[in-house]
Design a protein around this motif. Structure first.
Motif, PDB file in Angstrom:
ATOM      1  N   MET A   1     -21.953 -10.753  -9.156  1.00 35.55           N
ATOM      2  CA  MET A   1     -20.515 -10.925  -8.967  1.00 35.55           C
ATOM      3  C   MET A   1     -19.901  -9.598  -8.537  1.00 35.55           C
ATOM      4  SD  MET A   1     -17.721 -12.463 -11.639  1.00 35.55           S
ATOM      5  CE  MET A   1     -16.027 -12.709 -11.139  1.00 35.55           C
ATOM      6  N   GLY A   2     -19.083  -9.600  -7.503  1.00 38.30           N
ATOM      7  CA  GLY A   2     -18.504  -8.379  -6.961  1.00 38.30           C
ATOM      8  C   GLY A   2     -17.373  -7.854  -7.818  1.00 38.30           C
ATOM      9  N   THR A   3     -17.059  -6.586  -7.609  1.00 36.46           N
ATOM     10  CA  THR A   3     -15.939  -5.940  -8.271  1.00 36.46           C
ATOM     11  C   THR A   3     -14.722  -6.019  -7.353  1.00 36.46           C
ATOM     12  OG1 THR A   3     -16.365  -3.764  -7.311  1.00 36.46           O
ATOM     13  CG2 THR A   3     -17.578  -4.344  -9.322  1.00 36.46           C
ATOM     14  N   PRO A   4     -13.517  -5.736  -7.869  1.00 32.87           N
ATOM     15  CA  PRO A   4     -12.333  -5.730  -6.995  1.00 32.87           C
ATOM     16  C   PRO A   4     -12.499  -4.832  -5.775  1.00 32.87           C
ATOM     17  CG  PRO A   4     -11.650  -5.693  -9.290  1.00 32.87           C
ATOM     18  CD  PRO A   4     -13.152  -5.547  -9.291  1.00 32.87           C
ATOM     19  N   LEU A   5     -13.180  -3.676  -5.955  1.00 31.86           N
ATOM     20  CA  LEU A   5     -13.386  -2.770  -4.844  1.00 31.86           C
ATOM     21  C   LEU A   5     -14.213  -3.412  -3.735  1.00 31.86           C
ATOM     22  CD1 LEU A   5     -12.867   0.083  -3.777  1.00 31.86           C
ATOM     23  CD2 LEU A   5     -14.924   0.840  -4.986  1.00 31.86           C
ATOM     24  N   ASP A   6     -15.163  -4.254  -4.117  1.00 32.61           N
ATOM     25  CA  ASP A   6     -15.991  -4.951  -3.125  1.00 32.61           C
ATOM     26  C   ASP A   6     -15.146  -5.834  -2.215  1.00 32.61           C
ATOM     27  OD1 ASP A   6     -18.361  -3.836  -4.089  1.00 32.61           O
ATOM     28  OD2 ASP A   6     -18.597  -5.406  -5.591  1.00 32.61           O
ATOM     29  N   TYR A   7     -14.012  -6.267  -2.696  1.00 37.75           N
ATOM     30  CA  TYR A   7     -13.135  -7.154  -1.924  1.00 37.75           C
ATOM     31  C   TYR A   7     -11.936  -6.406  -1.340  1.00 37.75           C
ATOM     32  CZ  TYR A   7     -15.909 -10.788  -4.125  1.00 37.75           C
ATOM     33  OH  TYR A   7     -16.962 -11.583  -4.540  1.00 37.75           O
ATOM     34  N   GLY A   8     -12.010  -5.080  -1.350  1.00 36.92           N
ATOM     35  CA  GLY A   8     -10.974  -4.277  -0.718  1.00 36.92           C
ATOM     36  C   GLY A   8      -9.790  -3.945  -1.593  1.00 36.92           C
ATOM     37  N   PHE A   9      -9.867  -4.249  -2.889  1.00 36.27           N
ATOM     38  CA  PHE A   9      -8.757  -3.963  -3.795  1.00 36.27           C
ATOM     39  C   PHE A   9      -9.007  -2.651  -4.542  1.00 36.27           C
ATOM     40  CE2 PHE A   9      -8.951  -8.625  -3.471  1.00 36.27           C
ATOM     41  CZ  PHE A   9      -7.693  -8.879  -2.968  1.00 36.27           C
ATOM     42  N   LYS A  10      -8.036  -1.744  -4.479  1.00 40.08           N
ATOM     43  CA  LYS A  10      -8.148  -0.469  -5.162  1.00 40.08           C
ATOM     44  C   LYS A  10      -7.050  -0.372  -6.211  1.00 40.08           C
ATOM     45  CE  LYS A  10     -10.002   1.650  -0.958  1.00 40.08           C
ATOM     46  NZ  LYS A  10      -9.982   2.804  -0.028  1.00 40.08           N
ATOM     47  N   ASN A  11      -7.316   0.429  -7.236  1.00 43.69           N
ATOM     48  CA  ASN A  11      -6.355   0.563  -8.329  1.00 43.69           C
ATOM     49  C   ASN A  11      -5.331   1.658  -8.071  1.00 43.69           C
ATOM     50  OD1 ASN A  11      -7.488  -1.509  -9.783  1.00 43.69           O
ATOM     51  ND2 ASN A  11      -8.835  -0.174 -10.974  1.00 43.69           N
ATOM     52  N   TYR A  12      -5.186   2.025  -6.803  1.00 44.75           N
ATOM     53  CA  TYR A  12      -4.115   2.930  -6.416  1.00 44.75           C
ATOM     54  C   TYR A  12      -3.503   2.404  -5.119  1.00 44.75           C
ATOM     55  CZ  TYR A  12      -7.663   4.969  -3.267  1.00 44.75           C
ATOM     56  OH  TYR A  12      -8.631   5.159  -2.317  1.00 44.75           O
ATOM     57  N   ASN A  13      -2.323   2.875  -4.836  1.00 49.00           N
ATOM     58  CA  ASN A  13      -1.528   2.379  -3.704  1.00 49.00           C
ATOM     59  C   ASN A  13      -1.997   3.086  -2.430  1.00 49.00           C
ATOM     60  OD1 ASN A  13       0.466   1.042  -2.306  1.00 49.00           O
ATOM     61  ND2 ASN A  13       2.166   2.216  -3.168  1.00 49.00           N
ATOM     62  N   HIS A  14      -3.019   2.534  -1.795  1.00 49.78           N
ATOM     63  CA  HIS A  14      -3.652   3.266  -0.696  1.00 49.78           C
ATOM     64  C   HIS A  14      -3.097   2.863   0.666  1.00 49.78           C
ATOM     65  CE1 HIS A  14      -6.642   0.142   0.710  1.00 49.78           C
ATOM     66  NE2 HIS A  14      -6.338  -0.336  -0.466  1.00 49.78           N
ATOM     67  N   TYR A  15      -3.220   3.795   1.584  1.00 53.70           N
ATOM     68  CA  TYR A  15      -2.556   3.717   2.886  1.00 53.70           C
ATOM     69  C   TYR A  15      -3.080   2.558   3.735  1.00 53.70           C
ATOM     70  CZ  TYR A  15      -0.302   5.724   7.082  1.00 53.70           C
ATOM     71  OH  TYR A  15       0.484   5.943   8.189  1.00 53.70           O
ATOM     72  N   GLY A  16      -4.362   2.314   3.682  1.00 47.42           N
ATOM     73  CA  GLY A  16      -4.924   1.224   4.478  1.00 47.42           C
ATOM     74  C   GLY A  16      -4.298  -0.108   4.138  1.00 47.42           C
ATOM     75  N   ALA A  17      -4.152  -0.380   2.846  1.00 48.41           N
ATOM     76  CA  ALA A  17      -3.540  -1.639   2.417  1.00 48.41           C
ATOM     77  C   ALA A  17      -2.066  -1.681   2.791  1.00 48.41           C
ATOM     78  CB  ALA A  17      -3.711  -1.813   0.912  1.00 48.41           C
ATOM     79  N   TYR A  18      -1.396  -0.534   2.688  1.00 43.83           N
ATOM     80  CA  TYR A  18       0.018  -0.451   3.061  1.00 43.83           C
ATOM     81  C   TYR A  18       0.205  -0.813   4.531  1.00 43.83           C
ATOM     82  CZ  TYR A  18       4.338   1.811   4.577  1.00 43.83           C
ATOM     83  OH  TYR A  18       5.553   2.074   5.163  1.00 43.83           O
ATOM     84  N   LEU A  19      -0.603  -0.215   5.408  1.00 44.40           N
ATOM     85  CA  LEU A  19      -0.486  -0.496   6.837  1.00 44.40           C
ATOM     86  C   LEU A  19      -0.811  -1.954   7.144  1.00 44.40           C
ATOM     87  CD1 LEU A  19      -2.157   2.672   8.430  1.00 44.40           C
ATOM     88  CD2 LEU A  19       0.283   2.138   8.327  1.00 44.40           C
ATOM     89  N   LYS A  20      -1.849  -2.451   6.525  1.00 45.82           N
ATOM     90  CA  LYS A  20      -2.256  -3.843   6.768  1.00 45.82           C
ATOM     91  C   LYS A  20      -1.150  -4.807   6.376  1.00 45.82           C
ATOM     92  CE  LYS A  20      -6.072  -7.051   5.919  1.00 45.82           C
ATOM     93  NZ  LYS A  20      -7.385  -7.231   5.239  1.00 45.82           N
ATOM     94  N   ASN A  21      -0.522  -4.554   5.251  1.00 42.48           N
ATOM     95  CA  ASN A  21       0.555  -5.426   4.789  1.00 42.48           C
ATOM     96  C   ASN A  21       1.807  -5.277   5.653  1.00 42.48           C
ATOM     97  OD1 ASN A  21       1.865  -7.189   2.681  1.00 42.48           O
ATOM     98  ND2 ASN A  21       3.103  -5.335   2.421  1.00 42.48           N
TER      99      ASN A  21
END
Length: 321
Positions: A1-21
């Motif tokens: 079973m994968g971890t949140p990181l395996d699915y692109g989720f990080k426990n900090y507010n990272h720039y890649g996710a910000y841009l994607k959203n």
């Protein structure tokens, strides 16, 4: 079973996710523009030699240094980003040296030219500078682009301690940083702050206090966290070669970041967790990894430690240095 990181989720507010959203899943890529600026602590206005840790070539891609015009840099940068990364939208990033260190009318000419190249594909303007090279007129110029583009002003805070700023020949005080950030209050210009951790005379607790200072300014939207690295061609590089001093190992730095990130406001977007010079210029620390490997290593360690941005954040109204 994968971890949140395996699915692109990080426990900090990272720039890649910000841009994607923000840009609805489109691939957004920064295009570096070198406009040939200098700095006031290089040209004699405030000093000579620049910041002791700095060799401007260490953070400027070789291609940008070779191309003579802004247009060529941006056109080829866009072409390369599209080909190699399937980029769809672009942020024009004036990065090397001090990119507001000129009269406002000259800055307008440069920014206008850069933003006129394939305008439909440009979503943002990012301008790197020093806090002592910002005034109302220049902020007004940057804000004038905000009805068409997202605009951020990236300033090197580096340290919150004037003793450190003096030792590294920064040529400006921390209060000048505070003044510049306050000038941007109530404007549409986002502030990005650049920090450097690991100056050998600063203690662990001194570095952790950076978080309190960043947190107290709501206009700070982005942060770039860097560890001190020693590069060829810098004053600090020459001193290190003669008399090496302690620098972070990757595990020490990751452990420090794991303490620092929980102290940061949860809304702040982390554009970077570390910096890395080209290996042909890097003296120390050489962690023996590519940039992507370092990113993965740090992210994995943060996940294992259960680190959550803002989990230890306490609102502060002021900080006396």
């Amino acid at each position: 079973m994968g971890t949140p990181l395996d699915y692109g989720f990080k426990n900090y507010n990272h720039y890649g996710a910000y841009l994607k959203n923000k840009y609805e899943g489109q691939r957004v890529y920064k295009i570096i523009a070198d406009a040939g600026f200098t700095c006031p602590n290089r040209d004699g206005s405030k000093g000579y030699g620049g910041c002791t840790y700095c060799n401007v070539d260490s953070f400027t891609p070789e291609l940008s240094r070779k191309l003579p015009t802004i247009r060529e840099q941006i056109e080829q940068g866009m072409e390369r980003a599209f080909k190699n990364y399937r980029a769809e939208k672009f942020i024009i990033y004036f990065q090397p040296n001090t990119n507001t260190y000129a009269p406002t009318h000259y800055l307008k000419m440069l920014y206008d030219e850069a933003l006129s190249i394939n305008t439909d594909s440009i979503v943002g303007l990012s301008v790197g500078t020093r806090p002592d090279c910002i005034d109302f007129e220049k902020l007004a110029l940057l804000e004038s682009y905000s009805d068409r583009f997202d605009v951020d002003l990236e300033m090197g805070m580096e340290s919150i301690y004037d003793d450190t700023l003096l030792k590294i020949n920064r040529g400006c005080s921390h209060q000048e940083f505070v003044n510049a950030v306050q000038l941007a209050q109530n404007t549409k210009v986002d502030i990005c702050v650049h920090t450097i951790f690991g100056f050998p005379w600063e203690t662990h607790d001194m570095m952790l206090r950076y978080a309190d200072e960043i947190n107290r300014f709501p206009q700070i939207k982005f942060v770039k966290l860097h560890h001190l690295h020693i590069v060829k061609g810098s004053i600090m590089g020459s001193k290190y070669s003669r008399d090496p001093f302690k620098v972070f190992t990757i595990d020490e730095y990751t452990d420090f970041i794991a303490e620092f990130i929980p102290l940061l406001r949860p809304d702040i977007v982390l554009q970077r967790l570390f910096g890395l010079a080209d290996l042909d210029l890097l003296i120390a620390p050489n962690w023996g990894m590519k940039k992507s490997q370092i990113q993965s290593y740090i992210d994995k360690r943060l996940e294992e430690k259960g680190i959550v941005q803002g989990s230890k954040y306490q609102q502060v109204s002021s900080l006396i240095i």
